[in-house]
Write a protein that holds these residues in place. Structure first.
Motif, short mmCIF file in Angstrom:
data_model
loop_
_atom_site.label_atom_id
_atom_site.label_comp_id
_atom_site.label_asym_id
_atom_site.label_seq_id
_atom_site.Cartn_x
_atom_site.Cartn_y
_atom_site.Cartn_z
N ALA A 1 -18.65 -6.79 27.13
CA ALA A 1 -19.04 -8.04 26.49
C ALA A 1 -20.24 -8.59 27.24
O ALA A 1 -20.32 -8.53 28.47
CB ALA A 1 -17.90 -9.04 26.52
N ILE A 2 -21.20 -9.15 26.49
CA ILE A 2 -22.42 -9.69 27.06
C ILE A 2 -22.56 -11.12 26.56
O ILE A 2 -22.40 -11.37 25.36
CB ILE A 2 -23.64 -8.84 26.61
CG1 ILE A 2 -23.40 -7.37 26.95
CG2 ILE A 2 -24.92 -9.37 27.24
CD1 ILE A 2 -24.21 -6.41 26.13
N ARG A 3 -22.86 -12.05 27.49
CA ARG A 3 -23.03 -13.43 27.09
C ARG A 3 -24.18 -14.08 27.87
O ARG A 3 -24.56 -13.61 28.94
CB ARG A 3 -21.75 -14.23 27.30
CG ARG A 3 -21.40 -14.48 28.75
CD ARG A 3 -20.12 -15.26 28.89
NE ARG A 3 -19.84 -15.54 30.30
CZ ARG A 3 -18.75 -16.10 30.74
NH1 ARG A 3 -17.79 -16.44 29.88
NH2 ARG A 3 -18.57 -16.34 32.02
N ASP A 4 -24.68 -15.17 27.34
CA ASP A 4 -25.72 -15.95 27.99
C ASP A 4 -25.08 -16.78 29.10
O ASP A 4 -24.11 -17.51 28.85
CB ASP A 4 -26.38 -16.85 26.95
CG ASP A 4 -27.55 -17.66 27.48
OD1 ASP A 4 -27.63 -17.89 28.70
OD2 ASP A 4 -28.38 -18.07 26.66
N SER A 5 -25.61 -16.72 30.29
CA SER A 5 -25.00 -17.43 31.41
C SER A 5 -25.10 -18.95 31.27
O SER A 5 -24.31 -19.69 31.85
CB SER A 5 -25.63 -17.01 32.74
OG SER A 5 -26.99 -17.38 32.77
N LYS A 6 -26.06 -19.42 30.48
CA LYS A 6 -26.20 -20.87 30.28
C LYS A 6 -25.42 -21.37 29.07
O LYS A 6 -25.25 -22.56 28.90
CB LYS A 6 -27.67 -21.23 30.13
CG LYS A 6 -28.42 -21.16 31.43
CD LYS A 6 -29.80 -21.72 31.25
CE LYS A 6 -30.48 -21.85 32.59
NZ LYS A 6 -31.79 -22.47 32.45
N ALA A 7 -24.99 -20.48 28.20
CA ALA A 7 -24.25 -20.87 26.99
C ALA A 7 -23.00 -20.00 26.88
O ALA A 7 -22.77 -19.38 25.84
CB ALA A 7 -25.15 -20.73 25.78
N PHE A 8 -22.22 -19.96 27.93
CA PHE A 8 -21.10 -19.03 27.99
C PHE A 8 -19.97 -19.33 27.01
O PHE A 8 -19.11 -18.49 26.79
CB PHE A 8 -20.56 -18.91 29.42
CG PHE A 8 -20.10 -20.21 30.02
CD1 PHE A 8 -18.83 -20.68 29.80
CD2 PHE A 8 -20.97 -20.95 30.79
CE1 PHE A 8 -18.41 -21.86 30.35
CE2 PHE A 8 -20.57 -22.14 31.36
CZ PHE A 8 -19.29 -22.60 31.13
N THR A 9 -19.97 -20.50 26.40
CA THR A 9 -18.94 -20.80 25.41
C THR A 9 -19.31 -20.31 24.02
O THR A 9 -18.47 -20.30 23.13
CB THR A 9 -18.66 -22.30 25.35
OG1 THR A 9 -19.86 -22.99 25.01
CG2 THR A 9 -18.12 -22.81 26.68
N ARG A 10 -20.54 -19.89 23.84
CA ARG A 10 -20.97 -19.38 22.54
C ARG A 10 -20.48 -17.94 22.35
O ARG A 10 -19.91 -17.34 23.25
CB ARG A 10 -22.49 -19.45 22.44
CG ARG A 10 -22.96 -20.91 22.49
CD ARG A 10 -24.42 -21.02 22.32
NE ARG A 10 -24.73 -20.70 20.92
CZ ARG A 10 -25.97 -20.65 20.47
NH1 ARG A 10 -26.98 -20.87 21.27
NH2 ARG A 10 -26.20 -20.36 19.20
#
Length: 69
Positions: free
Chosen positions: A38-47
């Motif tokens: 899984a890959i996520r944005d560190s500044k928008a981790f709830t998205r």
């Protein structure tokens, strides 16, 4: 039928950033579970996150390494 929510396998494994990440946290984070990444944005981790197979992620990482030479 069991309608109970399933556990999030990525929460249990934790998220991590590359050691090359900038100090200002502008990067992505990854988590590995059950042959998926899984890959996520560190500044928008709830998205939403992008989930790919471990093989696909390996191809991506290897192509990035090859392009950096």
């Amino acid at each position: 039928m069991n309608d109970a929510p399933t556990a999030d396998p990525f929460r249990a494994t934790g998220w991590f950033k590359s050691s090359y990440s900038a100090a200002d946290n502008e990067c992505v984070e990854v988590s590995c579970a059950w042959a998926r990444v899984a890959i996520r944005d560190s500044k928008a981790f709830t998205r939403d996150r992008l989930i790919v197979s471990a093989d696909t992620f390996a191809v991506f990482i290897n192509s990035m390494k090859a392009g950096s030479r």
